[in-house]
Every structure is written in structure tokens, then in C-alpha cells.
Design a protein around this motif. Sequence first.
Motif, PDB file in Angstrom:
ATOM      1  N   UNK A   1       0.831  -1.206   0.000  1.00 21.71           N
ATOM      2  CA  UNK A   1       0.000   0.000   0.000  1.00 21.71           C
ATOM      3  C   UNK A   1       0.864   1.254   0.000  1.00 21.71           C
ATOM      4  N   UNK A   2       0.365   2.317  -0.627  1.00 20.20           N
ATOM      5  CA  UNK A   2       1.045   3.613  -0.598  1.00 20.20           C
ATOM      6  C   UNK A   2       0.370   4.498   0.440  1.00 20.20           C
ATOM      7  N   UNK A   3       1.159   4.957   1.400  1.00 25.22           N
ATOM      8  CA  UNK A   3       0.623   5.651   2.564  1.00 25.22           C
ATOM      9  C   UNK A   3       1.371   6.971   2.773  1.00 25.22           C
ATOM     10  N   UNK A   4       0.635   7.989   3.177  1.00 28.08           N
ATOM     11  CA  UNK A   4       1.278   9.245   3.553  1.00 28.08           C
ATOM     12  C   UNK A   4       0.861  10.411   2.692  1.00 28.08           C
ATOM     13  N   UNK A   5       1.831  11.018   2.009  1.00 23.82           N
ATOM     14  CA  UNK A   5       1.607  12.216   1.194  1.00 23.82           C
ATOM     15  C   UNK A   5       0.971  13.322   2.037  1.00 23.82           C
ATOM     16  N   UNK A   6       1.590  13.596   3.176  1.00 21.47           N
ATOM     17  CA  UNK A   6       1.073  14.616   4.093  1.00 21.47           C
ATOM     18  C   UNK A   6       1.525  15.977   3.575  1.00 21.47           C
TER      19      UNK A   6
END
Length: 285
Positions: A126-131
Motif C-alpha cells: 500500500x502507498x501511505x502518507x503524502x502529508x
Amino acid sequence: MSVTEKLTARLPMIGDRVERKDVVAVVKLHGVITPNASPLGRGTINLAAVESALTRAFGHDRLKAVALLINSPGGAPTQSGLVAERIRQLADEKGVPVLAFAEDVAASGGYWLACAADEIYAHRTSMVGSIGVISGGFGFTGLLERFGVERRLHTAGANKSRLDPFSPEKPEDVEWLKKMHSQLHELFVGWVKERRGDRLGGGEDAGEDLFTGDVWLGVKALELGLIDGLGSLRQVISERYPDAEIAIAEPKKPLLARLGIGAPAAASALLDAVATKAAWSRFGL
């Protein structure tokens, strides 16, 4: 004993209690987060679209937990905040834990939604974050001149026409936009720190590297404290609540979807489709 007596003996007597299983309700939060309503209710997340599913999920009898199945590249910050706050309100009212599960992407506004949960899980891919915060558009000044179109724009207020796509971009307008982005970014970072606390890499004083807008795969996200574990929804739920049944809470379908009518072909629909595709393509999807 006769055949009739044997069959009768197997029937539940009046007053007998049928054992009811505990429930883990699942809400699917799939799509781009946008205030624009979809006539078919597909591929978009906003408070109006998910309200009925949330109330159904938290309204189950014998509710043990609510699971959020998230697959979103993000989108509108206000709708992200509204949906997340509604989830927390219902969770506090019912006193049940909320678990979030990232599928392909839980990024930007998608991660904002995930932080509404008490625990976050993801697949290792999974791709998580991009805050971070992003906005984009197009400039059409040369296009108008090419086709001999005259732009007529009348305003009251010096800043009413900021970032007009048919006018040349002004440095002061770009500076204003950057300030808005900075403020939204601070709110996003504050929400993540509030919800994740000392689970973040570095605790409450987590390094700025977490908030640069980068996205990570599930394994690295776990190391950084952005999630609490690796695993799929059914895997984790079966381990945590082995005696509970999973109940999918579906939102009420819009009228056109109930009638089986497709969305009309229009320029606005085409532009929305392009914008949606662009949001997903930032993550290679």
C-alpha cells in the motif's frame, strides 16, 4: 417418536433465544475526495455521500468495531476533515474502536481519513502518507488570443479575480496561494500529530521528513509510525474478533443509480473524469 414429533422437536420454541453474533461493520471509502456530487455515487468521497453508510455502520446492534476500508489518493481538504470528524463523533457516541485499512492508496486526504481511526493497517504494498497540499490548474490566455476570443471580466474588489485561468498569472496571486497551502499544511500536520501522537517516528516531535508530501509503502510506513501494522481487513478482524461477523454498510444509492440510468455525457463530466484520473495517476494508478 414419530417423524412429526422429531421435526417439531427441532423447531425453536417460542421464547427461545437465537444466538446473535457480534458485528464488525465495514465502511468503504473509495475514490477521490471532492464536494462535487456524483449522480451515480461512484468514485467520490464526501460527507453527503458517506453519511448514510456511516450511520448504518455505527447503528448496528452488538457492534464490536467499525472498519474503514480506504482506497483514496486524496482531494478536497474540507471534505476530508468533515468526514473524519463525523467518524470521530460517531465513534465517541458509541464507544467503539475504529480500525482503518489502506488498500492501494491512503494518501493525502486519504491518509487524513485513516487518521480518524484508532488504529491503521495497510498491505505491505500500500502507498501511505503524502502529508502535504497540492492544487493545480491550467492557463488559457494564449488560447483565447489564437481563436480571437475577447475575455470580459468585471469585478468589485481588487482580489476577486485571483488565479483566473484566462488572465496572466500574477506573482502576488501565487504568493497568496502558497500562504493558503502553508496554513492547510499546518492543519494537516496538526491532525496527524493529534491522532498518531507518540506512535509517529520521533514521537510528538516527529521530524519534518514525515510531512514533506512523500509517500511510502506499507513496510516503511510501519517503521515511521504512520500505521500500526501490516495486514488485510479480513485477516486482522478474524484475529481480533474471531466470533464476529463482518457487515458491509452500503450508502444509499442516488436516484439515477437506483433507476439504472448512466451519467449524462457532458463537458463537465469529462473534466471531472480527467481530474480524477490525474489524482490517481500521481500514484501510478
